[in-house]
Design an enzyme around this catalytic site. Sequence first.
Site, PDB file in Angstrom:
ATOM      1  N   GLY A 101      43.100  40.290  28.965  1.00  8.09           N
ATOM      2  CA  GLY A 101      43.605  39.599  30.162  1.00  8.09           C
ATOM      3  C   GLY A 101      44.905  38.869  29.932  1.00  8.09           C
TER       4      GLY A 101
ATOM      5  N   SER B  58      41.556  33.885  26.801  1.00 11.05           N
ATOM      6  CA  SER B  58      41.716  34.945  27.807  1.00 11.05           C
ATOM      7  C   SER B  58      40.487  35.835  27.839  1.00 11.05           C
ATOM      8  CB  SER B  58      42.935  35.815  27.466  1.00 11.05           C
ATOM      9  OG  SER B  58      42.614  36.695  26.393  1.00 11.05           O
ATOM     10  N   ASP B  59      40.278  36.467  28.981  1.00  9.84           N
ATOM     11  CA  ASP B  59      39.298  37.539  28.998  1.00  9.84           C
ATOM     12  C   ASP B  59      39.886  38.664  28.134  1.00  9.84           C
ATOM     13  OD1 ASP B  59      37.203  38.864  31.678  1.00  9.84           O
ATOM     14  OD2 ASP B  59      37.200  39.203  29.512  1.00  9.84           O
ATOM     15  N   TRP B  60      39.029  39.571  27.769  1.00  8.24           N
ATOM     16  CA  TRP B  60      39.431  40.586  26.775  1.00  8.24           C
ATOM     17  C   TRP B  60      40.436  41.572  27.376  1.00  8.24           C
ATOM     18  CZ3 TRP B  60      36.663  36.965  25.320  1.00  8.24           C
ATOM     19  CH2 TRP B  60      36.182  36.824  24.011  1.00  8.24           C
TER      20      TRP B  60
END
Length: 701
Positions: free
Chosen positions: A238, A234-236
């Site tokens: 996200g 995941s994006d940070w």
Amino acid sequence: MNASQSPDTRASELVAVMSLSQKIQMLHQALADTAGSFGAAGYVPAIPSLCIPAIVLNDAGSGLADGQTDVTAYPAAISQASSWDPTLQRQLGASLGEESFEKGVNVLLAPDVNIARVPLNGRTSEAFGEDPYLAGQTAAAYIQGVQSQHVIATVKHFDGNNQETNRMTINAEISQRTLEEIYQPPFNAAVNQGGAAAVMCGYNQVNGAYDCQNGPLLRGDLDGQMDFKGFVVSDWGGTHSTVASALNGLDMEMDVVQEPAILTRLAPIDNAAVENYLGEPLKAAVLSGQVPISVVNQMVHRIFRSMFAVGLFDHPVPPAPTGYLTPVDTAANQAVALKAAESGSVLLKNANGVLPLTSADKTIALIGLDASVGAETVNQAGGSVRVDQPLVSTPLAALLLRAAQSGDTVVYYDGTSPQVAAALAKSSNVAIVYAGYTEAEGTDLTNFNFTNAVCTVAVSECESVPANSDQLISAVSAANPHTVVVLNTGGPALMPWLNQVSSVLEMWYPGEEDGNAAAALLFGDVDPSGKLPITFPASLSQLPTNTAAQYPGVGGTEVYSEGLLVGYRWYDAKHLTPLFPFGFGMTYTSFSYSGLHVTPDGSSVKVSYSITNTGSRSGADVAQIYVSDPVASGEPPQQLKGYQKTFLQPGQTSVVTLTLPSSAFSYWSTTTNSWQIAPGTYGIRLADSSAGYALTGTVTR
Ligand code: GLC
């Protein structure tokens, strides 16, 4: 640890001997890590008893970011794409991968292949422009380079992450055909041509579901259509759920961690406890039966499969803090950064042959803050991509040195007063004016106006904030028609003064070799060979996304109603003439093309042509192949499906043959929900820009 076994076999054997707690530990950011990753963006601790190395994730679109020191700041991605040179891009990836390895980083959080749907996007410079084919080829080359160094590349942000406004929540409403033909091809090329071992899911939603728990995207398109075998991180921040994320294709959760200031980075990162979904909550979900253990096994398997495939077990990186403390900005890597900055610069205008500078240019006026103290700001974008590395040289320092070699004089003025600048230009043989704008993750631009670089050093060196760059350029070019404008922008620029100046060189964000690249290009030691990866509009009104519903969205949703008509596809379909078209770029020499042959070859089509350097200087040009589908297909007027950069000495001719695969003639059918080839005659356009003169041919499919 039997390297003769396949990555899948090795991963299966390893998962089979792990406890549930050990499996869960692999699926999320360390909350209170002991060894610490000393500066990276993400960290999953090692499990020594199982020979599992720590996973250290770091940003690296144009150099090791996240506060890493003694690294190389390469040109921004938009510049990398402008070189249209996969060989060079692979070399850049390998250099960056080697630096990462030595720094103890084994997962790079790049390349960003999000399509420049909205040129005002604050991260335009972090990706590869408006065309899916160019973005995919550029990404694949970067990934091959990085992973050759036993470092995983993470292609991002999957998918529909095309603006910064409300990026954490915005819902992108995108038709399946538009996803298939515009936004997913770069990821497909990254995965299947580049071999990307990881994909980062973005913050936004697509068609009502967050990227990191979006089954149609992750299970359907990525795993299903693209046959992706790696892992999804995941994006940070996200990640939005435990069960939905695990069941819909997320494999690893990364969260924003509270990191100490850089100065205390030598202590392990003190990760404040952060909310996480794939830690204890996932263990609970398994124990309660909400998530089958087979799903967790598959998540861990995908991570290990990628790690085995790229060599992270067999070639472990130096442990922290050894790596963190190792300088990696070698001369060899700096040379790659210089070459990339030179190759990614685009010569947009050069009337009267004012460039390259010659010995007749005895006095050179150098005007604008971005040529000196401002260069520390505009040589990179802001945000997570920014590399903490000072410039090797400012344009001023490099031009002074280069001019001295040919007996010329450079006189610098920061441009505070247009009148003073005009007087200096009048008394000089040639005037070079620097202008640019900054951009950064988290916000979008509201226009393409130049920002007056903010002094990064003591105000005394800046006198005061300089004049508006457009006024400055107009004043200078009125005083001396031999005016050269050098641009440092992350995307397009508007140029109200274009007809008054002789030359325009777009250098984007060149990285640490800003000065040396500028000097080499302006003095002609290197021939400019870049081509635009993004259309420069004549005005904001030309942009394809001009309704609020499209951008920035209304009521939390942005509707991609322009569909396939992104970038030049829009300008062609609407018969709009941009300021500079996609694929455009000049050199100091000249090229001609002849002998176009289009020959069916099974399901592919061979395109061959001759290219000749008809000028008096060595240089390179990029032949671009655009395909026009039969009108009944509903495709845009033309689409880039192949290209080749050729370097030639004066008078030299080369015969080039490229192969267009059947996918170059396919469109996504919304009736069969599959790729189809429309029967009929296809136009083939061979040119060195998406507009203007071309050799043409046809082929029937
Ligand atoms: C940022 C960015 C992403 C980056 C990550 C780690 O928010 O969206 O591109 O890799 O967080 O810094």
